[in-house]
Design a protein around this motif. Sequence first.
Motif, mmCIF file in Angstrom:
data_model
loop_
_atom_site.group_PDB
_atom_site.id
_atom_site.type_symbol
_atom_site.label_atom_id
_atom_site.label_comp_id
_atom_site.label_asym_id
_atom_site.label_seq_id
_atom_site.Cartn_x
_atom_site.Cartn_y
_atom_site.Cartn_z
ATOM 1 N N ARG A 159 38.064 36.569 31.852
ATOM 2 C CA ARG A 159 37.727 37.864 32.035
ATOM 3 C C ARG A 159 36.262 38.310 31.547
ATOM 4 O O ARG A 159 35.720 37.805 30.878
ATOM 5 C CB ARG A 159 38.830 38.817 31.309
ATOM 6 N N ASN A 204 34.865 40.942 29.980
ATOM 7 C CA ASN A 204 34.959 41.463 28.709
ATOM 8 C C ASN A 204 34.905 40.032 27.813
ATOM 9 O O ASN A 204 34.312 40.211 26.687
ATOM 10 C CB ASN A 204 35.862 42.228 28.202
ATOM 11 N N GLU A 205 35.717 39.131 28.261
ATOM 12 C CA GLU A 205 35.667 37.898 27.350
ATOM 13 C C GLU A 205 34.475 36.959 27.574
ATOM 14 O O GLU A 205 33.950 36.374 26.522
ATOM 15 C CB GLU A 205 36.920 37.005 27.867
ATOM 16 N N ARG A 235 36.563 34.071 41.999
ATOM 17 C CA ARG A 235 36.819 35.349 41.519
ATOM 18 C C ARG A 235 38.300 35.787 42.083
ATOM 19 O O ARG A 235 38.488 35.695 43.284
ATOM 20 C CB ARG A 235 35.900 36.549 42.021
ATOM 21 N N VAL A 251 41.301 38.542 42.063
ATOM 22 C CA VAL A 251 41.850 39.648 41.643
ATOM 23 C C VAL A 251 43.346 39.887 41.472
ATOM 24 O O VAL A 251 43.993 39.556 42.531
ATOM 25 C CB VAL A 251 41.338 40.895 42.674
ATOM 26 N N THR A 282 46.454 41.600 41.420
ATOM 27 C CA THR A 282 46.894 43.181 41.729
ATOM 28 C C THR A 282 48.459 43.117 41.161
ATOM 29 O O THR A 282 48.900 44.419 41.473
ATOM 30 C CB THR A 282 46.925 43.372 43.273
ATOM 31 N N THR A 298 49.033 43.751 38.333
ATOM 32 C CA THR A 298 48.821 44.556 36.790
ATOM 33 C C THR A 298 48.290 45.689 37.397
ATOM 34 O O THR A 298 47.671 45.927 38.380
ATOM 35 C CB THR A 298 48.184 43.946 35.954
ATOM 36 N N ARG A 299 48.495 46.654 36.545
ATOM 37 C CA ARG A 299 48.014 48.174 36.566
ATOM 38 C C ARG A 299 47.067 48.526 35.389
ATOM 39 O O ARG A 299 47.485 48.251 34.190
ATOM 40 C CB ARG A 299 48.852 49.300 36.934
ATOM 41 N N PRO A 333 44.287 46.698 38.281
ATOM 42 C CA PRO A 333 44.245 45.439 38.549
ATOM 43 C C PRO A 333 43.267 44.476 37.674
ATOM 44 O O PRO A 333 42.144 45.246 37.348
ATOM 45 C CB PRO A 333 43.442 45.454 40.109
ATOM 46 N N ARG A 334 43.452 43.514 37.402
ATOM 47 C CA ARG A 334 42.652 42.634 36.698
ATOM 48 C C ARG A 334 41.973 41.748 37.481
ATOM 49 O O ARG A 334 42.177 40.954 38.615
ATOM 50 C CB ARG A 334 43.417 41.875 35.475
ATOM 51 N N VAL A 335 40.675 41.259 37.027
ATOM 52 C CA VAL A 335 39.841 40.343 37.657
ATOM 53 C C VAL A 335 39.675 38.947 36.774
ATOM 54 O O VAL A 335 39.307 39.433 35.660
ATOM 55 C CB VAL A 335 38.547 40.990 38.109
ATOM 56 N N GLU A 336 39.535 37.879 37.235
ATOM 57 C CA GLU A 336 39.600 36.528 36.616
ATOM 58 C C GLU A 336 38.578 35.593 37.238
ATOM 59 O O GLU A 336 38.658 35.749 38.381
ATOM 60 C CB GLU A 336 40.916 35.929 36.218
#
Length: 105
Positions: free
Chosen positions: A39, A41-42, A70, A72, A74, A76-77, A79-82
């Motif tokens: 992610r 921030n990681e 990349r 996305v 969806t 999760t709320r 949405p997370r991006v990895e």
Amino acid sequence: MRCRQCEPLPEEVARAADLLGRRWVLAILWASAEGGAVRFNEFKQTLDGIPPRTLAARLAELEQAGIVERRVLTTTRPPRVEYRLTATGDRLRAVVAAFQTWATT
């Protein structure tokens, strides 16, 4: 005087060197391959000192080159991006490992 036996640098080698030679790219590859970062921030935590704008630009360049994917999520709320290495990116693990070995000897 020109070298008559020298071959010009192949275009694909020049493109690879241009991408891998950009600041932070090898560090991002290491963070993805060995550091476990997926992610945004990681990556920022692993790569102390990288400006967020630079990280975003390098991840986009690596995605465009087909080295990272990349995703996305969806489910999760919010949405997370990895970011994950692709098969092409996974082959660069050997390059990262070679740099690490060279740097420690």
